[in-house]
Motif scaffolding. Structure first.
Motif, mmCIF file in Angstrom:
data_model
loop_
_atom_site.group_PDB
_atom_site.id
_atom_site.type_symbol
_atom_site.label_atom_id
_atom_site.label_comp_id
_atom_site.label_asym_id
_atom_site.label_seq_id
_atom_site.Cartn_x
_atom_site.Cartn_y
_atom_site.Cartn_z
ATOM 1 N N HIS A 164 4.801 32.506 35.054
ATOM 2 C CA HIS A 164 4.886 31.569 35.853
ATOM 3 C C HIS A 164 6.086 30.921 35.902
ATOM 4 N N LEU A 165 6.806 31.829 35.366
ATOM 5 C CA LEU A 165 8.499 30.961 35.105
ATOM 6 C C LEU A 165 9.624 32.350 35.183
ATOM 7 N N SER A 166 9.426 32.701 35.610
ATOM 8 C CA SER A 166 9.773 34.419 35.721
ATOM 9 C C SER A 166 11.296 34.403 36.591
ATOM 10 N N SER A 167 11.332 33.627 37.481
ATOM 11 C CA SER A 167 12.342 33.365 37.763
ATOM 12 C C SER A 167 14.002 32.991 36.851
ATOM 13 N N TRP A 168 13.161 32.298 36.080
ATOM 14 C CA TRP A 168 14.459 31.764 35.716
ATOM 15 C C TRP A 168 13.864 31.635 33.843
ATOM 16 N N VAL A 169 13.290 32.263 33.440
ATOM 17 C CA VAL A 169 13.448 32.469 31.692
ATOM 18 C C VAL A 169 12.422 33.444 31.385
ATOM 19 N N ARG A 170 12.994 33.939 30.844
ATOM 20 C CA ARG A 170 13.178 36.233 30.025
ATOM 21 C C ARG A 170 12.358 36.358 29.298
ATOM 22 N N ARG A 228 20.456 25.145 27.715
ATOM 23 C CA ARG A 228 21.209 25.810 28.334
ATOM 24 C C ARG A 228 20.641 27.325 28.893
ATOM 25 N N VAL A 229 21.745 27.518 29.828
ATOM 26 C CA VAL A 229 21.524 28.787 30.035
ATOM 27 C C VAL A 229 22.106 29.783 29.597
ATOM 28 N N GLY A 230 21.090 30.222 29.369
ATOM 29 C CA GLY A 230 21.626 31.479 27.636
ATOM 30 C C GLY A 230 20.872 30.851 26.033
ATOM 31 N N GLY A 231 20.522 29.882 26.496
ATOM 32 C CA GLY A 231 19.251 29.455 25.338
ATOM 33 C C GLY A 231 18.593 29.850 24.654
ATOM 34 N N VAL A 232 18.113 30.208 24.140
ATOM 35 C CA VAL A 232 17.164 30.990 23.665
ATOM 36 C C VAL A 232 15.974 30.230 22.631
ATOM 37 N N ALA A 233 14.067 30.201 22.795
ATOM 38 C CA ALA A 233 13.466 29.627 22.805
ATOM 39 C C ALA A 233 12.798 30.347 21.418
ATOM 40 N N LEU A 234 12.099 29.910 20.585
ATOM 41 C CA LEU A 234 10.841 30.585 19.261
ATOM 42 C C LEU A 234 9.499 30.313 19.728
ATOM 43 N N GLU A 269 14.363 33.767 26.725
ATOM 44 C CA GLU A 269 15.932 33.008 27.147
ATOM 45 C C GLU A 269 16.285 32.743 28.626
ATOM 46 N N ARG A 270 16.218 31.392 28.473
ATOM 47 C CA ARG A 270 16.862 30.310 30.201
ATOM 48 C C ARG A 270 17.882 31.781 30.165
ATOM 49 N N ILE A 271 17.775 32.008 31.853
ATOM 50 C CA ILE A 271 18.540 32.942 32.629
ATOM 51 C C ILE A 271 19.335 31.857 33.380
ATOM 52 N N ALA A 272 18.417 31.166 33.793
ATOM 53 C CA ALA A 272 19.012 30.330 35.319
ATOM 54 C C ALA A 272 18.878 29.154 35.121
ATOM 55 N N THR A 292 12.533 37.839 25.140
ATOM 56 C CA THR A 292 12.825 38.715 25.059
ATOM 57 C C THR A 292 12.738 39.948 24.085
ATOM 58 N N ALA A 293 11.127 39.512 23.019
ATOM 59 C CA ALA A 293 10.635 39.956 23.006
ATOM 60 C C ALA A 293 9.161 39.063 22.139
ATOM 61 N N THR A 294 8.061 40.320 21.956
ATOM 62 C CA THR A 294 6.790 39.914 21.562
ATOM 63 C C THR A 294 6.254 40.383 20.524
ATOM 64 N N TYR A 295 5.660 39.674 19.179
ATOM 65 C CA TYR A 295 5.229 40.368 18.303
ATOM 66 C C TYR A 295 4.052 39.628 17.563
ATOM 67 N N PHE A 296 3.665 39.621 16.765
ATOM 68 C CA PHE A 296 2.614 39.782 15.807
ATOM 69 C C PHE A 296 2.758 39.397 14.853
ATOM 70 N N ASP A 297 3.180 38.549 14.062
ATOM 71 C CA ASP A 297 3.776 37.569 12.345
ATOM 72 C C ASP A 297 2.505 36.952 11.432
ATOM 73 N N CYS A 298 1.663 37.312 11.160
ATOM 74 C CA CYS A 298 0.694 36.760 10.080
ATOM 75 C C CYS A 298 -0.167 35.884 10.254
ATOM 76 N N GLY A 299 -0.535 36.496 11.708
ATOM 77 C CA GLY A 299 -2.347 35.765 11.931
ATOM 78 C C GLY A 299 -1.723 35.292 13.568
ATOM 79 N N ASN A 300 -0.213 35.168 14.225
ATOM 80 C CA ASN A 300 0.329 34.064 15.588
ATOM 81 C C ASN A 300 0.942 35.298 16.332
#
Length: 652
Positions: free
Chosen positions: A627-633, A551-557, A649-652, A635-643
């Protein structure tokens, strides 16, 4: 119907990432109300507290110890009483010499004098002074304890793959205690302790110091405790990660009779590498903590004016002698000026030695830090020194279709081209995981700590979660434990069969073409999937499909393997290219151990499978989201144990 078990995590967001204010949850894991009425403070651990008011409301305290989890209400009142009665009867048989071998252990005389230790019953594996002695006979796990293990598995306390095969029962009388220690590394993690009869506490710290000859029930005589964790009646505390292998734990003198049942699993032959690494790490920490206690003892002796030649076997307070009882008033000492100068020089030399030891320990810690890697939530992992080379994937195996041309031109690929499963993903990803599913499942039994941290921040009771590329479902119980509802999908039927056996809601699908309606979920997980996708177009399509479900406002990792394993990686892999084949060695399975799935996989024990992976350079993963900047933002990028990791977040 059973009352929901209350799940309390003893770890917080230690990675320095901003976390929104959290309400407390009552998780929907099945369990029953414990006979303890003291439910107002579920953990007692130090740290930030989040409180929900109201009658019977849960108070959660997030402590500083990663890997510690408390599940309340695991044992019902009737189950509790039946277990206590069984333990008392079995203990009586042990005292009467009716139990085989060393199943029953009385309190040794040397420990009885200082009220250390407790009566013990051991089943499955014998340990003495925290040492595993497999040659010493004990009774196997009786049916009563096997039934309790079934309860722990069925109520989500441990996974089926973590099923314990040994149990130590400790029976504490008032005033009895056990000192700080790290559990034997020969046992796999996690281990689980069920508490009966009375609510008591356990303490955790890195190098705790309990003063000799002092009343350790007085907290002033105990130093270095970083967390005090309350264990309600009928609860189960699950210990793994840093809580099991870095922190010591101890039980201060109990105030009432207490029975604890600690369940463990002996590590298998296929876990030799993990056991060896855990043993080496544990021995380093044990030595560090012993040296810390020794230095503290020497400093105490100096402060008490104890001479080097004093008799160490004299009982009583520091400074006591055989001629004068410890409670007798000390006669004032009259020292000559020469003696005072000698004592001052001796104290100066001792202080210099203590400083030298401290500097040496700092050097050891610095050297150790070079081999430890911290996850985003603060959990530390030991970096494997052995390098496993992963050769480049032959170019002819990779797609050379319109997906790459479209991605290079920064145009949208056609749905048909992006959705078609390339042969390299079919043969070197899907078919490989189908073939090794059982062995894979045996070593991937829980969510990574960084993923747990994200789930803790984003999942509330009633949250709808989709786990895209769920594998054996290791992330899904963490969602359910927080009251969320989760559905998973994967294209490996072998792994999905394991999920189904665990009672998880899963279905088969390719992650770039999901048969789910849009805007249906609050949270999405996409863990270790993107590095198995062989073309830029399919990578963009996979991200788009995952985000479409929110949904709009939903988040993914999103997690994907990083090329930069030399800096912070823990796997020990060395990637010779961005597109590589990673070997997986399938072990042979004995004929009497083979199950239906093993038979279906064929007699390929000892075969080396090659898994296709595309490993990401710094900045490459977030670029896919452009490629999805019109509807996906992002919110964070980081390095974690080799990943490399992205939160979006979905914004539209």
């Amino acid at each position: 119907s059973r009352a929901p078990a209350r799940v309390v995590a003893a770890m917080g967001n230690l990675g320095g990432k901003p976390a929104p204010p959290r309400e407390d949850e009552v998780a929907s894991t099945s369990g029953q109300a414990a006979p303890s009425a003291s439910g107002s403070d579920a953990s007692g651990a130090t740290g930030d507290a989040a409180v929900r008011g109201g009658g019977g409301g849960l108070i959660r305290r997030r402590g500083p110890v990663p890997g510690l989890r408390l599940v309340e209400g695991v044992v019902s009142a009737s189950e509790h009483d039946a277990l206590v009665a069984w333990v008392r009867n079995t203990l009586r048989d042990g005292r009467d010499g009716k139990l085989p071998g060393n199943t029953y252990a009385p309190i040794p005389d040397k420990w009885r004098k200082r009220n250390q230790s407790r009566e013990m019953l051991q089943f499955g594996t014998y340990t003495h002074s925290n040492r595993v002695e497999a040659h010493v006979p004990v009774a196997p796990m009786p049916s009563k304890l096997c039934e309790l293990v079934d309860v722990l598995v069925n109520r989500g306390v441990v996974a089926e793959s973590e099923r314990p095969d040994a149990c130590t029962i400790n029976v504490y009388q008032p005033g009895q205690w056990i000192p700080p220690h790290i559990d034997n590394p020969a046992f796999a993690r996690p281990f689980v302790t069920v508490s009966l009869l009375s609510e008591q506490v356990m303490t955790l710290g890195r190098g705790m110091i309990w003063r000799e000859g002092c009343d350790v029930s007085d907290a002033d005589n105990r130093e270095g405790e970083e967390a005090t964790f309350s264990l309600p009646v009928g609860s189960a505390v699950v210990v793994c990660g840093d809580a099991a292998d870095v922190y010591e734990h101890a039980v201060p003198p109990v105030t009432e009779e207490r029975i604890s049942l600690t369940f463990r699993r002996a590590a298998g032959e296929d876990e030799e590498d993990d056991t060896r690494a855990r043993t080496e790490s544990t021995e380093r920490y044990r030595k560090e903590y012993r040296d810390k206690r020794k230095a503290a003892k020497e400093a105490e002796d100096i402060a008490a004016g104890r001479a080097k030649g004093d008799d160490p076997d004299v009982e009583g307070e520091p400074g006591a002698t055989k001629d004068a009882p410890s409670n007798a008033p000390a006669a004032p000492a009259v020292l000559s000026k020469n003696q005072q100068k000698k004592d001052a020089r001796k104290a100066a030399r001792a202080a210099a030695k203590a400083r030298a030891r401290e500097e040496k320990e700092k050097e050891k810690v610095t050297a150790k830090e070079k081999t430890l890697v911290a996850s985003v939530d603060g959990t530390t992992f030991e970096k494997k020194e052995k390098k496993r080379s992963c050769p480049p994937c032959p170019r002819e195996l990779l797609p050379s279709s319109q997906e790459e041309t479209a991605a290079e031109a920064q145009t949208e690929p056609t749905a048909a081209a992006a959705s078609a499963l390339p042969s390299v993903e079919r043969e070197h990803v899907m078919n490989v995981y189908d073939a090794v599913a059982r062995q894979w499942h045996g070593t991937r039994y829980r969510a990574w700590s960084g993923v747990e941290d994200f789930i803790a921040r984003c999942v509330r009771p009633g949250t709808l979660v989709v786990d895209v590329g769920c594998g054996n479902g290791k992330n899904m119980p963490e969602v359910e434990a927080r009251g969320g509802f989760v559905a998973g999908c994967d294209f490996s039927v072998g792994l999905l069969n394991i999920c189904a056996e665990r009672g998880l809601e899963v279905f088969a699908a390719d992650a770039v073409c999901l048969p789910l309606r849009s805007s249906a979920f609050d949270v999405a997980l996409n863990i270790a999937v993107l590095h198995h996708v062989s073309s830029p177009a399919r990578r963009v399509k996979l991200i788009s499909e995952t985000m479409r479900l929110l949904r709009v406002g939903g988040v993914a990792l999103f997690y994907a393997w990083a090329l930069e394993q030399e800096v912070g990686g823990v796997s020990g892999h060395h990637f010779e290219s961005q597109d590589v084949l990673v070997p997986f060695h399938k072990r042979a399975v004995a004929g009497d151990e083979r199950g239906d799935d093993d038979a279906a996989e064929g007699s390929d024990g000892g075969k080396v499978y090659q898994r296709y992976c595309h490993v990401y350079k710094e900045g490459e993963l977030p670029e896919l989201f452009a490629h999805l900047s019109s509807w996906v933002r992002v919110t964070a990028t980081y390095f974690d144990c080799g990943n490399w990791c992205v939160e979006a977040e979905r914004i539209a």
